[in-house]
Design a protein around this motif. Structure first.
Motif, PDB file in Angstrom:
ATOM      1  N   ASP A   5      51.856  39.531  59.045  1.00  0.00           N
ATOM      2  CA  ASP A   5      50.455  40.007  58.747  1.00  0.00           C
ATOM      3  C   ASP A   5      49.849  38.930  57.948  1.00  0.00           C
ATOM      4  O   ASP A   5      48.587  38.611  58.293  1.00  0.00           O
ATOM      5  CB  ASP A   5      50.324  41.245  58.372  1.00  0.00           C
ATOM      6  CG  ASP A   5      50.793  42.439  59.566  1.00  0.00           C
ATOM      7  OD1 ASP A   5      50.772  42.066  60.787  1.00  0.00           O
ATOM      8  OD2 ASP A   5      51.265  43.533  59.003  1.00  0.00           O
ATOM      9  N   ASN A  55      43.144  44.701  63.108  1.00  0.00           N
ATOM     10  CA  ASN A  55      44.103  44.973  64.075  1.00  0.00           C
ATOM     11  C   ASN A  55      44.407  46.440  63.967  1.00  0.00           C
ATOM     12  O   ASN A  55      44.969  47.127  62.844  1.00  0.00           O
ATOM     13  CB  ASN A  55      45.125  44.051  63.730  1.00  0.00           C
ATOM     14  CG  ASN A  55      46.466  44.137  64.475  1.00  0.00           C
ATOM     15  OD1 ASN A  55      46.531  45.323  64.973  1.00  0.00           O
ATOM     16  ND2 ASN A  55      47.090  43.250  64.583  1.00  0.00           N
ATOM     17  N   HIS A  56      44.334  47.284  64.873  1.00  0.00           N
ATOM     18  CA  HIS A  56      44.419  48.601  65.037  1.00  0.00           C
ATOM     19  C   HIS A  56      45.963  49.055  64.803  1.00  0.00           C
ATOM     20  O   HIS A  56      46.259  50.182  64.566  1.00  0.00           O
ATOM     21  CB  HIS A  56      43.914  49.422  66.267  1.00  0.00           C
ATOM     22  CG  HIS A  56      42.389  49.211  66.252  1.00  0.00           C
ATOM     23  ND1 HIS A  56      41.718  50.077  65.243  1.00  0.00           N
ATOM     24  CD2 HIS A  56      41.596  48.477  66.711  1.00  0.00           C
ATOM     25  CE1 HIS A  56      40.349  49.801  65.422  1.00  0.00           C
ATOM     26  NE2 HIS A  56      40.282  48.835  66.394  1.00  0.00           N
ATOM     27  N   GLU A  57      46.865  48.215  65.317  1.00  0.00           N
ATOM     28  CA  GLU A  57      48.175  48.573  65.317  1.00  0.00           C
ATOM     29  C   GLU A  57      48.867  48.453  63.806  1.00  0.00           C
ATOM     30  O   GLU A  57      49.467  49.419  63.312  1.00  0.00           O
ATOM     31  CB  GLU A  57      48.920  47.590  66.299  1.00  0.00           C
ATOM     32  CG  GLU A  57      48.873  47.774  67.518  1.00  0.00           C
ATOM     33  CD  GLU A  57      49.627  46.795  68.583  1.00  0.00           C
ATOM     34  OE1 GLU A  57      50.518  46.095  67.975  1.00  0.00           O
ATOM     35  OE2 GLU A  57      49.236  46.546  69.550  1.00  0.00           O
ATOM     36  N   SER A  58      48.173  47.270  63.164  1.00  0.00           N
ATOM     37  CA  SER A  58      48.904  47.168  61.866  1.00  0.00           C
ATOM     38  C   SER A  58      48.099  47.631  60.463  1.00  0.00           C
ATOM     39  O   SER A  58      48.230  47.903  59.651  1.00  0.00           O
ATOM     40  CB  SER A  58      49.119  45.788  61.541  1.00  0.00           C
ATOM     41  OG  SER A  58      48.002  44.781  61.652  1.00  0.00           O
ATOM     42  N   GLY A  59      46.719  47.832  61.207  1.00  0.00           N
ATOM     43  CA  GLY A  59      45.722  48.120  60.067  1.00  0.00           C
ATOM     44  C   GLY A  59      45.249  47.001  59.135  1.00  0.00           C
ATOM     45  O   GLY A  59      44.527  47.301  58.167  1.00  0.00           O
TER      46      GLY A  59
END
Length: 135
Positions: A5, A55-59
């Motif tokens: 990330d 990024n909605h998966e990782s926040g």
């Protein structure tokens, strides 16, 4: 936030700053580009706008280019009746590019690019140390 990330955020920052440098360089290259016919508009300064991307998966939030637009600041005129773009009054429309603004923008973009590159290098170093600890 994990290492990938962090690398992704830094890479996104480097991409947008590289494009920012490209836009500023194009503006500087065209700072004296006038029209070629009487009364024609000269080069119009380009602008760049960024946006936050989540990024909605990782926040994790990152940055992206929202738009490359055009500065709608009015053109200045210069008296030059011999110029091919001069109107009937002898005035030539000049680009709305301020070279000092563009130079400052390139310096700011360069520093932001370097900061993202340093972050990426530090993250890579931390990742290498972590892998070495696992051996």
């Amino acid at each position: 936030m994990d290492f990938s990330d962090s690398l992704g955020v830094s890479a996104a920052g480097m991409r947008v700053q590289a494009e920012r440098l490209h836009v500023a360089a194009e503006n500087l290259a065209n700072a004296d580009t006038t029209g070629s016919t009487p009364g024609a508009d000269p080069y119009r300064r380009k602008t760049i706008t960024f946006q936050e991307v989540l990024n909605h998966e990782s926040g994790v939030s990152s940055v992206a280019i929202k738009e490359i637009g055009q500065d709608q600041t009015p053109f200045q005129t210069r008296y030059d009746p011999s110029h091919p773009a001069a109107d009937s009054a002898g005035l030539v429309k000049m680009p709305n590019v301020n070279t000092m603004v563009e130079i400052m923008d390139t310096h700011e973009a360069q520093h932001a690019y370097e900061a993202n590159l340093n972050t990426m290098q530090i993250t890579r170093s931390m990742l290498t140390r972590t892998v070495n600890l696992m051996k």
